[in-house]
Write an enzyme that holds these catalytic residues in place. Structure first.
Site, PDB file in Angstrom:
ATOM      1  CE  LYS A 141      -4.079   2.186   1.077  1.00  0.00           C
ATOM      2  NZ  LYS A 141      -3.771   3.082  -0.102  1.00  0.00           N
TER       3      LYS A 141
ATOM      4  CE  LYS B 278       4.909   7.507   6.649  1.00  0.00           C
ATOM      5  NZ  LYS B 278       4.575   8.739   5.905  1.00  0.00           N
TER       6      LYS B 278
ATOM      7  CE  LYS C 161       5.206   7.409  -1.653  1.00  0.00           C
ATOM      8  NZ  LYS C 161       4.239   7.720  -0.465  1.00  0.00           N
TER       9      LYS C 161
ATOM     10  CB  THR D 285      -1.250  13.683   6.784  1.00  0.00           C
ATOM     11  OG1 THR D 285      -1.488  12.574   5.843  1.00  0.00           O
ATOM     12  CG2 THR D 285       0.133  13.834   6.994  1.00  0.00           C
TER      13      THR D 285
ATOM     14  CG  ASN E 146      -1.814  19.949   0.749  1.00  0.00           C
ATOM     15  OD1 ASN E 146      -2.698  20.820   0.638  1.00  0.00           O
ATOM     16  ND2 ASN E 146      -1.264  19.130  -0.244  1.00  0.00           N
TER      17      ASN E 146
HETATM   18  P1  NAD Z   1       3.028  21.251   0.039  1.00  0.00           P
HETATM   19  O1  NAD Z   1       3.745  21.206  -1.218  1.00  0.00           O
HETATM   20  O2  NAD Z   1       1.461  21.491   0.118  1.00  0.00           O
HETATM   21  O3  NAD Z   1       3.755  22.451   0.990  1.00  0.00           O
HETATM   22  C1  NAD Z   1       5.127  22.336   1.135  1.00  0.00           C
HETATM   23  C2  NAD Z   1       5.517  23.731   2.212  1.00  0.00           C
HETATM   24  O4  NAD Z   1       6.778  24.026   2.286  1.00  0.00           O
HETATM   25  C3  NAD Z   1       4.884  24.957   1.415  1.00  0.00           C
HETATM   26  O5  NAD Z   1       4.640  25.989   2.470  1.00  0.00           O
HETATM   27  C4  NAD Z   1       6.423  25.473   0.888  1.00  0.00           C
HETATM   28  O6  NAD Z   1       6.424  27.191   0.510  1.00  0.00           O
HETATM   29  C5  NAD Z   1       7.038  25.111   1.824  1.00  0.00           C
HETATM   30  N1  NAD Z   1       8.586  25.044   1.484  1.00  0.00           N
HETATM   31  C6  NAD Z   1       9.193  24.355   0.160  1.00  0.00           C
HETATM   32  N2  NAD Z   1      10.403  24.578   0.062  1.00  0.00           N
HETATM   33  C7  NAD Z   1      10.717  25.013   1.454  1.00  0.00           C
HETATM   34  C8  NAD Z   1      12.162  25.496   1.621  1.00  0.00           C
HETATM   35  N3  NAD Z   1      13.404  25.139   1.203  1.00  0.00           N
HETATM   36  N4  NAD Z   1      12.132  25.935   3.107  1.00  0.00           N
HETATM   37  C9  NAD Z   1      11.053  26.075   3.757  1.00  0.00           C
HETATM   38  N5  NAD Z   1       9.914  25.895   3.284  1.00  0.00           N
HETATM   39  C10 NAD Z   1       9.655  25.308   2.083  1.00  0.00           C
HETATM   40  O7  NAD Z   1       3.512  19.832   0.969  1.00  0.00           O
HETATM   41  P2  NAD Z   1       2.960  19.152   1.860  1.00  0.00           P
HETATM   42  O8  NAD Z   1       1.782  18.230   1.220  1.00  0.00           O
HETATM   43  O9  NAD Z   1       2.407  20.006   2.952  1.00  0.00           O
HETATM   44  O10 NAD Z   1       4.107  18.254   2.366  1.00  0.00           O
HETATM   45  C11 NAD Z   1       5.047  18.788   3.309  1.00  0.00           C
HETATM   46  C12 NAD Z   1       5.920  17.492   3.853  1.00  0.00           C
HETATM   47  O11 NAD Z   1       5.051  16.799   4.569  1.00  0.00           O
HETATM   48  C13 NAD Z   1       6.457  16.839   2.788  1.00  0.00           C
HETATM   49  O12 NAD Z   1       7.889  16.180   3.374  1.00  0.00           O
HETATM   50  C14 NAD Z   1       5.679  15.544   2.746  1.00  0.00           C
HETATM   51  O13 NAD Z   1       6.388  14.142   2.084  1.00  0.00           O
HETATM   52  C15 NAD Z   1       5.053  15.460   4.038  1.00  0.00           C
HETATM   53  N6  NAD Z   1       3.903  14.697   4.210  1.00  0.00           N
HETATM   54  C16 NAD Z   1       2.701  15.182   3.739  1.00  0.00           C
HETATM   55  C17 NAD Z   1       1.459  14.515   3.454  1.00  0.00           C
HETATM   56  C18 NAD Z   1       0.087  15.114   3.340  1.00  0.00           C
HETATM   57  O14 NAD Z   1      -0.773  14.673   3.377  1.00  0.00           O
HETATM   58  N7  NAD Z   1       0.028  16.345   2.784  1.00  0.00           N
HETATM   59  C19 NAD Z   1       1.476  13.174   4.183  1.00  0.00           C
HETATM   60  C20 NAD Z   1       2.842  12.567   4.840  1.00  0.00           C
HETATM   61  C21 NAD Z   1       3.775  13.511   4.768  1.00  0.00           C
END
Ligand code: NAD
Length: 414
Positions: free
Chosen positions: A70, A94, A106, A190, A221
């Site tokens: 998954k 996880k 993945k 999340t 997000n």
């Molecule tokens: P996203 O693309 O929606 O947002 C990323 C944020 O980080 C934005 O505000 C962006 O401006 C900022 N950002 C980008 N580069 C940056 C930098 N160099 N320095 C500081 N800020 C920076 O991504 P997301 O979905 O919020 O995911 C963020 C992290 O959380 C990732 O590592 C992702 O793998 C992890 N994650 C997200 C989810 C989910 O459901 N959205 C689930 C598990 C893990």
């Protein structure tokens, strides 16, 4: 990308250490050190200009001894085989940590969805399923949304699989729109999971969440939902950031105002004159620091300067192994990504269960069940870490890998 290669090798290092601590021999590590199946496909798509473009896609299935694999499918120009390989292993961890009957998977396609029309995206999504339908399915390998994929893409993929299978197969994929069998609460799962974990970690350190000072790196997000949940629960979010800078207010930022003004890429700081840098943000004095942006943010360079009592990793891989060591030595509780961000896969599992039953739960029921899973997972990891005197990352890996190792041994695979 080098950092993904690092992600892969650093994941292997901790898995090896976890297996050794659990008493498994070299043979078990040999089995689990990379996915059992890595598939690479090429997907021809007739683009809107009439020309055919061939896209490269991947699917990694780490180990299916426990159950079907998954994990999400990402659409991104930088997707690599190594990245998919490493992330499929993370999904095994996880699933083990929150005790789901799954192994890790993945997938990804090298493409830039921001430059594609809806018509092209639909063809690409359907093409990916056609290319992989023989090795995927509700009882084999179940995809989900990830970077730059969403409920609409899941809907096209489910529809394509249902056509091939000649059955309506909602259990083929999770993260679907609610009308197609999606689960209540999946979109915020999340961030809700991270919130639950933050609450549990705060209890252990005697921090009252009402008025607790929180710093969150990233306002996308994950970071934006999280800031809203924590703010609404009475915490004081004193710092947030995006790729362009950071905002700081020791009295607490106006989160609703910032949420209103952020764009769809999670950018908001560009609207302000008084900003600080992301480096400064990470070193702010606070109770809880949440890296929720990108990898490699806490390293041997700044781990000495982190001024938080607890660090909870909402992003994937924000702390390097050296950073982990330094924070642990300094008595800062570090809650690892594989535990903190497991809320998404947990509710994905609930979606699949509901699809299999054909009976659907309310948002409240989903939240209750997720809370139970996340709290138990936190307690298990925390107990192993404290009784064995190891950091929570290693403890999480031990719990995460144990079920797959045991199932593999019973099956005679190692
Ligand atoms: P996203 O693309 O929606 O947002 C990323 C944020 O980080 C934005 O505000 C962006 O401006 C900022 N950002 C980008 N580069 C940056 C930098 N160099 N320095 C500081 N800020 C920076 O991504 P997301 O979905 O919020 O995911 C963020 C992290 O959380 C990732 O590592 C992702 O793998 C992890 N994650 C997200 C989810 C989910 O459901 N959205 C689930 C598990 C893990």
């Amino acid at each position: 990308m080098t950092e993904n290669l690092n992600l892969f090798t650093s994941t292997q290092v901790v898995i090896k250490e976890a297996l050794e601590k659990l008493g498994y021999d070299e043979g078990m590590y040999d089995l689990l050190k990379e996915p059992l199946r890595m598939v690479e496909v090429r997907i021809p798509v007739r683009m809107d200009d009439g020309k055919v473009k061939v896209f490269k896609g991947f699917r990694g299935q780490h180990n299916d001894a426990v159950g079907p694999t998954k994990g999400g499918v990402r659409f991104h120009p930088d997707v690599t085989l190594d990245e998919v390989r490493a992330l499929s292993m993370w999904m095994t961890l996880k699933a083990g940590i929150v005790d789901l009957p799954y192994g890790g998977g993945k997938g990804g396609i090298i493409c830039d969805p921001r430059e594609m029309s809806m018509n092209e995206l639909e063809k690409l999504s359907r093409g990916y399923v056609r290319a992989l339908s023989q090795v995927m399915g509700p009882a084999k390998d179940i995809p989900a949304p990830d970077v730059f994929t969403n409920a609409q893409i899941m809907a096209w993929m489910m529809d394509e699989y249902s056509r091939i299978d000649e059955f309506n197969s909602p259990g083929f994929i999770t993260g679907k729109p609610i009308v197609l069998g999606g689960s209540q609460g999946r979109d915020r799962a999340t961030a809700e999971g991270v919130t639950i974990i933050i609450n549990e970690a705060a209890k252990k350190h005697g921090i009252d969440m009402k008025g607790a000072r929180i710093v969150i790196q990233g306002f996308g997000n994950a970071g934006s939902f999280l800031s809203k949940f924590l703010h609404d629960a009475g915490a004081k979010v004193v710092g947030i950031s995006d790729a362009y800078g950071a905002l700081h207010d020791p009295d607490g930022l106006d989160i609703d105002y910032l949420l209103d003004r952020r764009d769809s890429f999670g950018t908001v700081t560009t609207l302000f004159d008084e900003t600080i840098t992301n480096e400064e943000l990470l070193e702010l004095e606070c109770d809880i620091l949440v890296p929720a942006a990108i990898e490699n943010q806490i390293t041997e360079k700044n781990a000495h300067k982190i001024n938080a009592k607890i660090v909870v990793e909402a992003a994937n891989g924000p702390t390097t192994s050296e950073g982990t060591r330094i924070l642990t030595e300094r008595g800062i509780l570090l809650v690892p990504d594989v535990l903190a961000s497991a809320g998404g896969v947990t509710v994905s599992y609930f979606e699949w269960v509901q699809n299999n039953m054909g009976y659907y739960w309310s948002e409240e029921e989903v939240r209750e069940k997720m809370t139970e899973k996340m709290v138990t997972a936190f307690d298990n990891v925390y107990t192993v870490a404290t009784t064995r005197n190891i950091d929570m990352r290693l403890a999480a890996y031990m719990i995460g890998v144990r079920k797959t190792a045991e199932a593999s041994r019973f099956r005679g695979w190692a």
